[in-house]
Every structure is written in C-alpha cells, then in structure tokens.
Scaffold this active site. Structure first.
Site, PDB file in Angstrom:
ATOM      1  N   CYS A 113       0.809  -1.225   0.000  1.00 45.25           N
ATOM      2  CA  CYS A 113       0.000   0.000   0.000  1.00 45.25           C
ATOM      3  C   CYS A 113       0.843   1.276   0.000  1.00 45.25           C
ATOM      4  CB  CYS A 113      -0.948   0.009   1.190  1.00 45.25           C
ATOM      5  SG  CYS A 113      -2.000  -1.442   1.231  1.00 45.25           S
ATOM      6  N   HIS A 254      -3.320   7.052   3.020  1.00 45.43           N
ATOM      7  CA  HIS A 254      -3.760   5.772   2.462  1.00 45.43           C
ATOM      8  C   HIS A 254      -5.156   5.454   2.987  1.00 45.43           C
ATOM      9  CE1 HIS A 254      -4.052   1.700   1.263  1.00 45.43           C
ATOM     10  NE2 HIS A 254      -3.808   1.184   2.451  1.00 45.43           N
ATOM     11  N   ASN A 284     -10.195  -0.440   0.324  1.00 45.50           N
ATOM     12  CA  ASN A 284      -8.740  -0.303   0.286  1.00 45.50           C
ATOM     13  C   ASN A 284      -8.244  -0.788  -1.079  1.00 45.50           C
ATOM     14  OD1 ASN A 284      -5.969  -0.579   0.597  1.00 45.50           O
ATOM     15  ND2 ASN A 284      -6.090  -1.515   2.630  1.00 45.50           N
TER      16      ASN A 284
HETATM   17  O1  UT7 Z   1      -3.680  -1.380   3.779  1.00 40.92           O
HETATM   18  C1  UT7 Z   1      -2.689  -1.969   4.552  1.00 40.92           C
HETATM   19  C2  UT7 Z   1      -2.902  -1.786   5.962  1.00 40.92           C
HETATM   20  N1  UT7 Z   1      -4.141  -2.414   6.389  1.00 40.92           N
HETATM   21  C3  UT7 Z   1      -4.803  -1.880   7.370  1.00 40.92           C
HETATM   22  O2  UT7 Z   1      -4.416  -0.831   7.818  1.00 40.92           O
HETATM   23  C4  UT7 Z   1      -5.971  -2.623   7.962  1.00 40.92           C
HETATM   24  C5  UT7 Z   1      -5.848  -2.577   9.450  1.00 40.92           C
HETATM   25  N2  UT7 Z   1      -6.884  -3.242  10.190  1.00 40.92           N
HETATM   26  C6  UT7 Z   1      -8.188  -2.878  10.227  1.00 40.92           C
HETATM   27  O3  UT7 Z   1      -8.620  -2.021   9.506  1.00 40.92           O
HETATM   28  C7  UT7 Z   1      -9.077  -3.529  11.272  1.00 40.92           C
HETATM   29  O4  UT7 Z   1      -8.258  -4.226  12.197  1.00 40.92           O
HETATM   30  C8  UT7 Z   1     -10.133  -4.520  10.688  1.00 40.92           C
HETATM   31  C9  UT7 Z   1     -11.208  -3.721   9.986  1.00 40.92           C
HETATM   32  C10 UT7 Z   1      -9.466  -5.485   9.725  1.00 40.92           C
HETATM   33  C11 UT7 Z   1     -10.788  -5.297  11.818  1.00 40.92           C
HETATM   34  O5  UT7 Z   1     -11.357  -4.405  12.782  1.00 40.92           O
HETATM   35  P1  UT7 Z   1     -11.059  -4.606  14.332  1.00 40.92           P
HETATM   36  O6  UT7 Z   1     -11.823  -3.580  15.041  1.00 40.92           O
HETATM   37  O7  UT7 Z   1      -9.561  -4.613  14.499  1.00 40.92           O
HETATM   38  O8  UT7 Z   1     -11.706  -6.024  14.624  1.00 40.92           O
HETATM   39  P2  UT7 Z   1     -11.012  -7.371  15.168  1.00 40.92           P
HETATM   40  O9  UT7 Z   1     -10.133  -7.964  14.137  1.00 40.92           O
HETATM   41  O10 UT7 Z   1     -10.443  -7.117  16.517  1.00 40.92           O
HETATM   42  O11 UT7 Z   1     -12.292  -8.284  15.329  1.00 40.92           O
HETATM   43  C12 UT7 Z   1     -13.332  -7.982  16.238  1.00 40.92           C
HETATM   44  C13 UT7 Z   1     -14.425  -9.048  16.116  1.00 40.92           C
HETATM   45  C14 UT7 Z   1     -13.898 -10.467  16.171  1.00 40.92           C
HETATM   46  O12 UT7 Z   1     -14.857 -11.259  16.862  1.00 40.92           O
HETATM   47  P3  UT7 Z   1     -14.673 -11.614  18.435  1.00 40.92           P
HETATM   48  O13 UT7 Z   1     -13.367 -12.330  18.528  1.00 40.92           O
HETATM   49  O14 UT7 Z   1     -14.684 -10.290  19.131  1.00 40.92           O
HETATM   50  O15 UT7 Z   1     -15.866 -12.458  18.719  1.00 40.92           O
HETATM   51  C15 UT7 Z   1     -13.839 -10.911  14.744  1.00 40.92           C
HETATM   52  O16 UT7 Z   1     -13.935 -12.289  14.574  1.00 40.92           O
HETATM   53  O17 UT7 Z   1     -15.060  -8.937  14.844  1.00 40.92           O
HETATM   54  C16 UT7 Z   1     -15.051 -10.216  14.180  1.00 40.92           C
HETATM   55  N3  UT7 Z   1     -14.957  -9.965  12.739  1.00 40.92           N
HETATM   56  C17 UT7 Z   1     -16.034  -9.752  11.964  1.00 40.92           C
HETATM   57  N4  UT7 Z   1     -17.355  -9.709  12.234  1.00 40.92           N
HETATM   58  C18 UT7 Z   1     -18.200  -9.448  11.215  1.00 40.92           C
HETATM   59  C19 UT7 Z   1     -13.843  -9.892  11.958  1.00 40.92           C
HETATM   60  N5  UT7 Z   1     -14.180  -9.636  10.676  1.00 40.92           N
HETATM   61  C20 UT7 Z   1     -15.530  -9.541  10.659  1.00 40.92           C
HETATM   62  C21 UT7 Z   1     -16.460  -9.284   9.641  1.00 40.92           C
HETATM   63  N6  UT7 Z   1     -17.774  -9.235   9.980  1.00 40.92           N
HETATM   64  N7  UT7 Z   1     -16.092  -9.047   8.370  1.00 40.92           N
END
Ligand code: UT7
Length: 334
Positions: A113, A254, A284
């Site tokens: 990215c 980004h 993204n």
């Molecule tokens: O471009 C290169 C750089 N990339 C980035 O900068 C991306 C960086 N990361 C992010 O944008 C975020 O971390 C995400 C959007 C990918 C995830 O958001 P988050 O607030 O960090 O969520 P998390 O991974 O901590 O997950 C929270 C919960 C989990 O469930 P439990 O363990 O709390 O029960 C996940 O399993 O959300 C669940 N989850 C989802 N639920 C519904 C993860 N993906 C999904 C989904 N839909 N698509």
C-alpha cells in the site's frame, strides 16, 4: 533539475460490490463493516479486465492531462501487489505496450500500500539526477484476484482500481516535489502477507489446498502499528521541512480504514475538509488508493495548481512513507 507532479488520472471499474452483497457471501453485516471500517462499497474489475488494463486507463488520463506526448515518456514504473503475472512480464511493461510506449525502462515495484509514495521517491531521484525527464508512475490493483472470498477478515476490505501521475523535470523550484521519506521493516512481514506462490510456498497442490495464494492479515495488530506509524510519518516530514500542519492544503492518507484516517487526522489537527476520505466508496485499493483519492479531489476542484499535498501511506512489508508534493498541473476544467 527538480521533479514536478504535472498530472493525475485514475480508473475505477464499473462493477460495485456492496456490503449487502458481502452479507450473502460470508458471515458479516453491513453494520459491522461500516462501523469498523467506514467502507460501504468497493469496485471489482471484470473477469477479462486485468491489472494492466486498469493501469493503462488511469495512465491514459494522466498523460492527456499532462500536456506531455506519450512519445516523450522516458520511464514507466508500476506499483502493484496484484500484477498481471507473478514473475514476468512486469505490469509496467504491459501498460507500456498498451500505451504504445517503446524502448524505455518499464518495471514494477513491490511496496504494497506504500507503493505510490515509493514511486514518488523513485521518480524524484531519477529526475533530480538528470537521468530521466518525463516519468509515468502508476498504482494499479486487481486485488480481487488475490482475495479469498471465504475469508471475512480480508474480503470486506479491498477493492480494485488504478491511479497514475506524470512526473516531469522542471527548473522551477516552486513546482517541485518537496520531500519523500520512506522505510520498511520485514520483522512485521507475516502480519500482512500473501504466503503462497513464491519460493517459500511454491505453486503446489498442497499449498493451494491451504489457500496460501490468497492475502492474509492480522488486522487488529496491523491497525495499531498503522496508526502509530502514519502519525509519526507526518510529524517527521513536517519537522524535517519546517512546515506546519496548517500549511498543508490537502492531506491524502492511504485509504484503508476511516478509523485509522480519523485517528491520524485528529491527532495532527488537519481539518476534515482538508483530508481525503474515499474509503467508503472504494475500500482499500492498496497502491492505487492515494492516486485515486488525489484524482477525485482534483476532479472536484479541491486540488489546484500550486497546492501543497501531504501523502501518507502504510502497508505490507511493513512499508511506510510520507511525501510533500506540490500540484504542478493545470486546474481542472469541466
Ligand atoms: O492497507 C494496509 C494496511 N491495512 C490496514 O491498515 C488494515 C488494518 N486493520 C483494520 O482495519 C481492522 O483491524 C479490521 C477492519 C481489519 C478489523 O477491525 P477490528 O476492530 O480490528 O476487529 P477485530 O479484528 O479485533 O475483530 C473484532 C471481532 C472479532 O470477533 P470476536 O473475537 O470479538 O468475537 C472478529 O472475529 O469482529 C469479528 N470480525 C467480523 N465480524 C463481522 C472480523 N471480521 C468480521 C467481519 N464481519 N467481516
């Protein structure tokens, strides 16, 4: 000699994949995606539309707007993590072929990215050294080709698209790309990775069965490093160049997640109206995200000749970087 950003262009595929479409494909909801990422929809290229097609269309627009003849372009570089072919030929060579550009250097870079910021650095160096005069840089991604549409942690985030710019030699310092800072740290490599189809996990049935050909991301860990790094990038480049945040006409970070953008923007006190925010409509698009956002602002008349832009990127590698760039092109005419 200085390097000047003469034009910007982009291409957005017509097919829209909405959060509601994704609800039918994986265990997710529109509400979760909007709340956690700000993304509402993303574009997906047609099956027969490949990365170099997207890059070509963005490049065509950038060249038309630059006032430079295609035959005067003396180098073509493409940043992509979803190239036409895994090893060769390069996507830049394919774009050059489609543009009818012959006998000039054409190659790809791999900086995920952060690709477009790396390209700025590269173009600046080649021009300032007197080696090249008119460089076409492109960020082009058909990320849908490396996404696992059974993996809800990645498939909701990414989209396809391309952005391109023409960087030209100038003697006028007021038009110059001011500075680019860029870095990488492979210690974080495994947090954001496409593990398969390289020399580590070659193309073999067992590796394909494990779906290693698709991108994997430890999203939450990436998130934390991204916020810290993107903020530090801005502080570093402003300080190094004795520029204040209020001197920036447009902050173009980004576009990965509106929460990341908001955290960085508010920490650095950039007003909302001076911050690019296209993640809701494109998701993204990796190396294409900054030039696509820049193009939209340009077409809305929000970037004008002489404006100072601050670019800020972070991605797999990890890679990161910031750039202070003047817009040295013509104002948009509608
Ligand atoms: O471009 C290169 C750089 N990339 C980035 O900068 C991306 C960086 N990361 C992010 O944008 C975020 O971390 C995400 C959007 C990918 C995830 O958001 P988050 O607030 O960090 O969520 P998390 O991974 O901590 O997950 C929270 C919960 C989990 O469930 P439990 O363990 O709390 O029960 C996940 O399993 O959300 C669940 N989850 C989802 N639920 C519904 C993860 N993906 C999904 C989904 N839909 N698509």
């Amino acid at each position: 000699m200085y390097a000047a950003l003469r034009s910007i262009g982009s291409y957005v595929p017509k097919n829209i994949l909405t959060n509601h479409d994704l609800e039918k494909m994986v265990d997710t909801t529109d509400e979760w995606i909007v709340k956690r990422t700000g993304i509402k929809e993303r574009r997906i290229a047609d099956t027969d539309e490949v990365t170099s097609d997207l890059g070509y269309k963005a490049a065509l627009q950038a060249i038309e707007r630059s006032g430079i003849k295609t035959s005067d372009i003396d180098m073509v570089v493409c940043a992509t993590l979803s190239p036409d072919y895994l090893t060769m030929p390069s996507t830049a060579a394919m774009i050059s072929q489609k543009l009818g550009i012959k006998n000039v250097m054409a190659f790809d870079i791999s900086a995920a990215c952060t690709g477009f910021v790396y390209l700025m650095s590269l173009a600046k160096a080649f021009i300032e050294s007197g080696t090249k005069k008119n460089i076409l840089i492109i960020g082009a991604e058909k990320i849908s080709s490396i996404i696992d549409y059974e993996d809800r942690s990645t498939c909701i985030l990414f989209g396809d698209g391309a952005g391109a710019a023409v960087i030209c030699a100038t003697e006028d310092k007021n038009e110059a790309i001011v500075d680019v800072l860029a870095s990488a740290d492979g210690n974080f490599g495994e947090l954001l990775i496409t593990p398969g189809c390289g020399s580590v996990n070659p193309i073999r049935e067992d590796n394909l069965d494990q779906r290693l050909q698709y991108m994997k991301m430890a999203g939450n860990e990436v998130f934390k490093v991204a916020v810290k790094t993107l903020t530090k990038d801005v502080v570093d480049i402003l300080k190094k160049n004795s520029i204040e945040a209020h001197d920036i006409d447009m902050f173009i970070p980004h576009q990965a997640n509106y929460r990341i953008i908001e955290a960085v923007r508010s920490k650095l006190d950039f007003p909302l109206e001076k911050c690019a925010m296209t993640v809701a409509k494109y998701g993204n698009t990796s190396s294409a995200s900054i030039p696509m956002a820049m193009n939209d602002l340009y077409e809305e008349g929000k970037i004008k000749h002489g404006d100072l832009m601050l670019l800020d990127a972070f991605g797999g590698g990890f890679t990161w970087g910031s750039a202070l760039v003047r817009f040295a092109g013509k104002n948009i005419t509608n």
